[in-house]
Write a protein that holds these residues in place. Structure first.
Motif, PDB file in Angstrom:
ATOM      1  N   TRP A   4       0.819  -1.222   0.000  1.00  0.00           N
ATOM      2  CA  TRP A   4       0.000   0.000   0.000  1.00  0.00           C
ATOM      3  C   TRP A   4       0.845   1.260   0.000  1.00  0.00           C
ATOM      4  N   SER A   5       2.066   1.156   0.572  1.00  0.00           N
ATOM      5  CA  SER A   5       2.878   2.372   0.727  1.00  0.00           C
ATOM      6  C   SER A   5       3.375   2.899  -0.617  1.00  0.00           C
ATOM      7  N   ARG A   6       3.359   2.039  -1.644  1.00  0.00           N
ATOM      8  CA  ARG A   6       3.780   2.531  -2.973  1.00  0.00           C
ATOM      9  C   ARG A   6       2.810   3.567  -3.530  1.00  0.00           C
ATOM     10  N   THR A  25      -4.301  10.065  -0.023  1.00  0.00           N
ATOM     11  CA  THR A  25      -5.544   9.854  -0.774  1.00  0.00           C
ATOM     12  C   THR A  25      -5.438   8.771  -1.861  1.00  0.00           C
ATOM     13  N   PRO A  26      -4.273   8.587  -2.534  1.00  0.00           N
ATOM     14  CA  PRO A  26      -4.213   7.467  -3.491  1.00  0.00           C
ATOM     15  C   PRO A  26      -4.328   6.101  -2.811  1.00  0.00           C
ATOM     16  N   GLY A  31      -9.082   0.183  -3.199  1.00  0.00           N
ATOM     17  CA  GLY A  31      -9.737  -0.636  -2.171  1.00  0.00           C
ATOM     18  C   GLY A  31      -8.807  -1.617  -1.490  1.00  0.00           C
ATOM     19  N   ALA A  32      -7.971  -2.290  -2.273  1.00  0.00           N
ATOM     20  CA  ALA A  32      -7.067  -3.287  -1.694  1.00  0.00           C
ATOM     21  C   ALA A  32      -5.996  -2.615  -0.836  1.00  0.00           C
ATOM     22  N   ALA A  33      -5.474  -1.495  -1.333  1.00  0.00           N
ATOM     23  CA  ALA A  33      -4.436  -0.787  -0.579  1.00  0.00           C
ATOM     24  C   ALA A  33      -5.003  -0.217   0.722  1.00  0.00           C
ATOM     25  N   PHE A  34      -6.213   0.338   0.653  1.00  0.00           N
ATOM     26  CA  PHE A  34      -6.868   0.888   1.848  1.00  0.00           C
ATOM     27  C   PHE A  34      -7.056  -0.231   2.887  1.00  0.00           C
TER      28      PHE A  34
END
Ligand code: AMP
Length: 172
Positions: A4-6, A25-26, A31-34
């Motif tokens: 997610w940090s990417r 915000t990105p 959804g998967a990263a959040f």
């Protein structure tokens, strides 16, 4: 580095010249990263079982509400001045870029409630320290502070002289 940090984005000169804004915000938009970001926050706190999350306006609301659902506990908002109805308590504090005030409802939580304070970014640490002091004045038992991203070059952790642990899902 977690996947997610990417999606974190550096925005130079926002909201003022010289500030490199760490934009989450990105991460929220994917959804998967959040979900992964919230899971990595939640994994760090399952052992302490907070009874409530206190999210700091405004990005701390987004992460804090999701974290509350992930941990199966309640949520209370720590807000900018004048936003909360009823009797409130206030705490002034310094920001990396300016100064501000936080408020919480005086009856937000029963005395002694085990609370985890949440925000998106740890910069100088003033916001988290102010929120922690405010919640303790309200009567809460602050058992920790959680951030998604710690900006190590601003040394907020060195100023965190609190017995409650401060944990970051990502340190940059
Ligand atoms: P501080 O009190 O200096 O730790 O600042 C943390 C608060 O300000 C958090 O609510 C952050 O959302 C915001 N903030 C401060 N600096 C930044 C930054 N460089 N990028 C993103 N948010 C920041």
């Amino acid at each position: 580095m977690p996947a997610w940090s990417r999606l974190l984005r550096d925005v130079p000169d926002f909201p003022r010249p010289g500030i490199v804004f760490k934009d989450i915000t990105p991460v929220l938009a994917d959804g998967a990263a959040f979900a992964d970001a919230v899971a990595s926050l939640a994994d760090a706190w399952r052992d302490v079982a907070p009874a409530a999350i206190a999210g700091i306006e405004s990005r701390g609301f987004i992460l804090g509400a999701a974290l509350a659902l992930a941990l199966g506990c309640g949520f209370v908002p720590v807000r900018k001045p004048g936003k909360l109805p009823g009797r409130t308590l206030a705490q002034d504090y310094q920001l990396e870029y300016g100064h501000d005030r936080l408020e919480v409802q005086a009856d937000a939580l029963p005395a002694g409630t085990r609370v985890l304070v949440v925000d998106d970014v740890l910069a100088t640490g003033g916001t988290l320290r102010a929120a922690t002091a405010l919640l303790r004045r309200q009567g809460a038992d602050v058992i920790g502070a959680a951030v998604l991203v710690e900006l190590s070059f601003l040394h907020g952790r060195a100023r965190w002289d609190d017995p409650a642990p401060l944990r970051a899902a990502l340190v940059v």
